[in-house]
Write a protein that holds these residues in place. Structure first.
Motif, PDB file in Angstrom:
ATOM      1  N   ILE A  35      49.977  40.830  40.268  1.00 59.79           N
ATOM      2  CA  ILE A  35      50.955  40.276  41.217  1.00 59.79           C
ATOM      3  C   ILE A  35      50.297  40.006  42.567  1.00 59.79           C
ATOM      4  N   THR A  36      49.516  40.972  43.049  1.00 61.48           N
ATOM      5  CA  THR A  36      48.889  40.836  44.365  1.00 61.48           C
ATOM      6  C   THR A  36      47.882  39.698  44.393  1.00 61.48           C
ATOM      7  N   SER A  37      46.991  39.652  43.396  1.00 65.36           N
ATOM      8  CA  SER A  37      45.958  38.606  43.382  1.00 65.36           C
ATOM      9  C   SER A  37      46.578  37.218  43.217  1.00 65.36           C
ATOM     10  N   THR A  38      47.614  37.120  42.388  1.00 64.95           N
ATOM     11  CA  THR A  38      48.284  35.829  42.199  1.00 64.95           C
ATOM     12  C   THR A  38      48.988  35.387  43.477  1.00 64.95           C
ATOM     13  N   SER A  39      49.641  36.330  44.146  1.00 65.72           N
ATOM     14  CA  SER A  39      50.336  35.997  45.393  1.00 65.72           C
ATOM     15  C   SER A  39      49.357  35.508  46.454  1.00 65.72           C
ATOM     16  N   ILE A  40      48.230  36.192  46.587  1.00 66.81           N
ATOM     17  CA  ILE A  40      47.232  35.778  47.584  1.00 66.81           C
ATOM     18  C   ILE A  40      46.648  34.415  47.220  1.00 66.81           C
ATOM     19  N   ALA A  41      46.447  34.156  45.926  1.00 69.48           N
ATOM     20  CA  ALA A  41      45.899  32.866  45.505  1.00 69.48           C
ATOM     21  C   ALA A  41      46.858  31.724  45.857  1.00 69.48           C
ATOM     22  N   PHE A  42      48.137  31.922  45.636  1.00 72.11           N
ATOM     23  CA  PHE A  42      49.114  30.890  46.006  1.00 72.11           C
ATOM     24  C   PHE A  42      49.180  30.713  47.520  1.00 72.11           C
ATOM     25  N   LEU A  43      49.114  31.836  48.234  1.00 70.16           N
ATOM     26  CA  LEU A  43      49.115  31.726  49.694  1.00 70.16           C
ATOM     27  C   LEU A  43      47.867  30.995  50.183  1.00 70.16           C
ATOM     28  N   ALA A  44      46.741  31.193  49.504  1.00 71.59           N
ATOM     29  CA  ALA A  44      45.502  30.521  49.898  1.00 71.59           C
ATOM     30  C   ALA A  44      45.636  29.006  49.743  1.00 71.59           C
ATOM     31  N   ILE A  45      46.369  28.573  48.713  1.00 71.68           N
ATOM     32  CA  ILE A  45      46.615  27.134  48.560  1.00 71.68           C
ATOM     33  C   ILE A  45      47.394  26.602  49.762  1.00 71.68           C
ATOM     34  N   ILE A  62      37.818  26.250  51.942  1.00 71.71           N
ATOM     35  CA  ILE A  62      37.444  27.639  51.590  1.00 71.71           C
ATOM     36  C   ILE A  62      38.584  28.350  50.861  1.00 71.71           C
ATOM     37  N   PRO A  63      39.809  28.406  51.400  1.00 75.09           N
ATOM     38  CA  PRO A  63      40.880  29.066  50.651  1.00 75.09           C
ATOM     39  C   PRO A  63      41.261  28.329  49.371  1.00 75.09           C
ATOM     40  N   LEU A  64      41.104  26.990  49.343  1.00 68.24           N
ATOM     41  CA  LEU A  64      41.387  26.265  48.106  1.00 68.24           C
ATOM     42  C   LEU A  64      40.388  26.640  47.019  1.00 68.24           C
ATOM     43  N   THR A  65      39.133  26.759  47.396  1.00 68.38           N
ATOM     44  CA  THR A  65      38.120  27.208  46.437  1.00 68.38           C
ATOM     45  C   THR A  65      38.402  28.629  45.977  1.00 68.38           C
ATOM     46  N   TYR A  66      38.815  29.463  46.926  1.00 69.27           N
ATOM     47  CA  TYR A  66      39.177  30.848  46.581  1.00 69.27           C
ATOM     48  C   TYR A  66      40.266  30.867  45.510  1.00 69.27           C
ATOM     49  N   SER A  67      41.283  30.019  45.665  1.00 71.20           N
ATOM     50  CA  SER A  67      42.394  30.008  44.708  1.00 71.20           C
ATOM     51  C   SER A  67      41.911  29.685  43.302  1.00 71.20           C
ATOM     52  N   VAL A  68      41.025  28.676  43.205  1.00 75.77           N
ATOM     53  CA  VAL A  68      40.505  28.284  41.895  1.00 75.77           C
ATOM     54  C   VAL A  68      39.744  29.442  41.246  1.00 75.77           C
ATOM     55  N   VAL A  69      38.869  30.077  42.022  1.00 78.59           N
ATOM     56  CA  VAL A  69      38.077  31.191  41.485  1.00 78.59           C
ATOM     57  C   VAL A  69      38.968  32.384  41.141  1.00 78.59           C
ATOM     58  N   SER A  70      39.955  32.650  41.983  1.00 83.86           N
ATOM     59  CA  SER A  70      40.851  33.778  41.755  1.00 83.86           C
ATOM     60  C   SER A  70      41.675  33.584  40.490  1.00 83.86           C
ATOM     61  N   PHE A  71      42.238  32.391  40.300  1.00 85.73           N
ATOM     62  CA  PHE A  71      43.003  32.118  39.079  1.00 85.73           C
ATOM     63  C   PHE A  71      42.104  32.187  37.848  1.00 85.73           C
ATOM     64  N   SER A  72      40.869  31.721  37.977  1.00 83.80           N
ATOM     65  CA  SER A  72      39.920  31.805  36.860  1.00 83.80           C
ATOM     66  C   SER A  72      39.644  33.258  36.500  1.00 83.80           C
ATOM     67  N   SER A  73      39.486  34.095  37.525  1.00 84.63           N
ATOM     68  CA  SER A  73      39.260  35.524  37.289  1.00 84.63           C
ATOM     69  C   SER A  73      40.461  36.158  36.593  1.00 84.63           C
ATOM     70  N   PHE A  88      37.062  44.338  40.565  1.00 81.97           N
ATOM     71  CA  PHE A  88      35.880  44.088  41.399  1.00 81.97           C
ATOM     72  C   PHE A  88      35.846  42.642  41.884  1.00 81.97           C
ATOM     73  N   SER A  89      36.084  41.706  40.973  1.00 83.92           N
ATOM     74  CA  SER A  89      36.009  40.293  41.362  1.00 83.92           C
ATOM     75  C   SER A  89      37.077  39.942  42.390  1.00 83.92           C
ATOM     76  N   GLN A  90      38.280  40.460  42.220  1.00 84.73           N
ATOM     77  CA  GLN A  90      39.349  40.160  43.169  1.00 84.73           C
ATOM     78  C   GLN A  90      39.095  40.825  44.525  1.00 84.73           C
ATOM     79  N   GLN A  91      38.569  42.035  44.492  1.00 84.33           N
ATOM     80  CA  GLN A  91      38.252  42.705  45.757  1.00 84.33           C
ATOM     81  C   GLN A  91      37.130  41.980  46.501  1.00 84.33           C
ATOM     82  N   LEU A  92      36.126  41.527  45.743  1.00 81.50           N
ATOM     83  CA  LEU A  92      35.012  40.810  46.372  1.00 81.50           C
ATOM     84  C   LEU A  92      35.498  39.494  46.972  1.00 81.50           C
TER      85      LEU A  92
END
Length: 371
Positions: A35-45, A62-73, A88-92
């Motif tokens: 829930i947290t990682s998905t919420s942050i990814a949408f907010l990054a968009i 930068i945040p758009l790229t983050y969203s793509v990588v986060s959703f992939s993770s 680890f990947s989401q924290q990094l």
């Protein structure tokens, strides 16, 4: 493949990385992290689009790229169920995103407020791993903070200053969204811990009741009787109120089992136990002593009152009706009073002797023994 309705997907999304054999604690951690990682990814968009709209295309990328990588993770986690790598990947990602964004905006002057998002890295480690891991992520956060300070002038020299009003607006949005997400994480964890604690208490209470209750008659068992009697004897020793004890035994119970079978015998035991319990006050206590014997503890009750109670129970016991019309139950009673300083064995031995007198004198009677 059946299409999942939107609301169904929304409900299933946090649980798509959960395995059937996961513990409740692990299920919660996986759901909250998703829930947290998905919420942050949408907010990054949203942030990326907003930066681009306001004339900061590189910062927006930068945040758009983050969203793509986060959703992939996240999708990789759903496929592999490797929760440690997912964490680890989401924290990094969430640790590096604020720093990259801040550096692209010109350092602390324009981008200091985005630093609140980097706090999610050690905070997530504290919730999902342990204190040692949270400390390591916090040290990484501080190291990047020091690095940012060392190169702050360099970043500022290569960036377009942000208007004061827009900077304030970003500050409020970042601060508000960041704290809302932290509140959501805390809510889920606190709620789950409260629920787990309540379930644990209920389980402990249930187990304790099972340990202290006779499974057939649903009255206290011998273990419970021992502890309750020690308590009542100690109270009598300390404060001096009378304590009477009745030991009762169903007459000719073996004949009931031999004639009607053990199932009917169990019914007789249950009926007698219910009758005893219904005849007592709230402060009184009844326990199955063994076989067809029961003990009644009567605090603040004189030997005279205890004898009268035993007589009433004896009379009404014969009125209990069963499916077999010819079956009539009677019981014998032994009554005594505890003397200050006596042990449980001494009191019960005297009550047993009194009941034996009732048996030897023809049954279906009350005998009293004080000495």
């Amino acid at each position: 493949m059946t299409e999942i309705p939107p609301h169904g997907l929304f409900r299933r999304w946090p649980l798509m990385g959960v395995a059937p054999d996961d513990s409740e604690d692990l299920r919660l951690k996986k759901a909250v992290m998703t829930i947290t990682s998905t919420s942050i990814a949408f907010l990054a968009i949203f942030w990326g689009s907003f930066y681009i709209y306001n004339g900061y295309p590189f910062s927006g990328a930068i945040p758009l790229t983050y969203s793509v990588v986060s959703f992939s993770s996240t999708l990789h986690f759903f496929k592999t169920r490797h929760f440690a790598f997912f964490c680890f990947s989401q924290q990094l990602l969430i640790l590096l995103l604020p720093y990259f964004l801040m550096w692209s905006l010109g350092g602390f002057a324009n981008g200091s407020v985005v630093m609140i998002w980097a706090i999610f890295a050690p905070l997530a480690a504290l919730f999902f791993i342990d204190l040692k891991a949270a400390t390591r992520w916090m040290l990484a956060f501080l190291a990047l903070l020091i690095l940012s300070a060392l190169f702050d002038q360099t970043f500022a020299a290569h960036a377009r200053p942000m208007p004061a009003g827009l900077n304030t607006f970003y500050f409020l949005l970042n601060l508000g969204c960041g704290f809302i997400l932290i509140a959501i994480m805390l809510y889920y964890f606190v709620k789950d811990r409260e629920s787990a604690y309540t379930k644990l208490q209920q389980s402990e209470t249930h187990i304790r009741e099972l340990m202290l209750t006779d499974p057939l008659t649903d009255v206290a068992n011998r273990r419970h009787l021992d502890s309750r009697m020690v308590m009542e004897l100690s109270r009598q020793m300390r404060y001096g109120p009378p304590l009477s004890v009745i030991l009762t035994d169903i007459d000719w119970f073996k004949r009931v089992n031999d004639t009607y079978g053990h199932a009917v015998g169990d019914t007789v035991l249950k009926a007698f136990a219910d009758h005893l319990r219904d005849s007592l006050r709230v402060s009184d206590f009844v326990a199955r002593y063994g076989g067809e014997e029961f003990v009644l503890l009567l605090p603040n009750t004189t030997i005279e009152d205890a004898t009268a109670l035993a007589e009433r129970i004896r009379e009404t016991t014969k009125q209990i009706l069963f499916a077999q019309p010819e079956l009539c139950m009677t019981a014998s009673f032994g009554v005594t009073a505890a003397r200050p300083g006596e042990t449980m064995t001494e009191v019960l031995s005297r009550a047993d002797e009194a009941m034996y007198q009732s048996k030897s004198q023809g049954r279906d009677r009350v005998s009293v023994l004080m000495e």
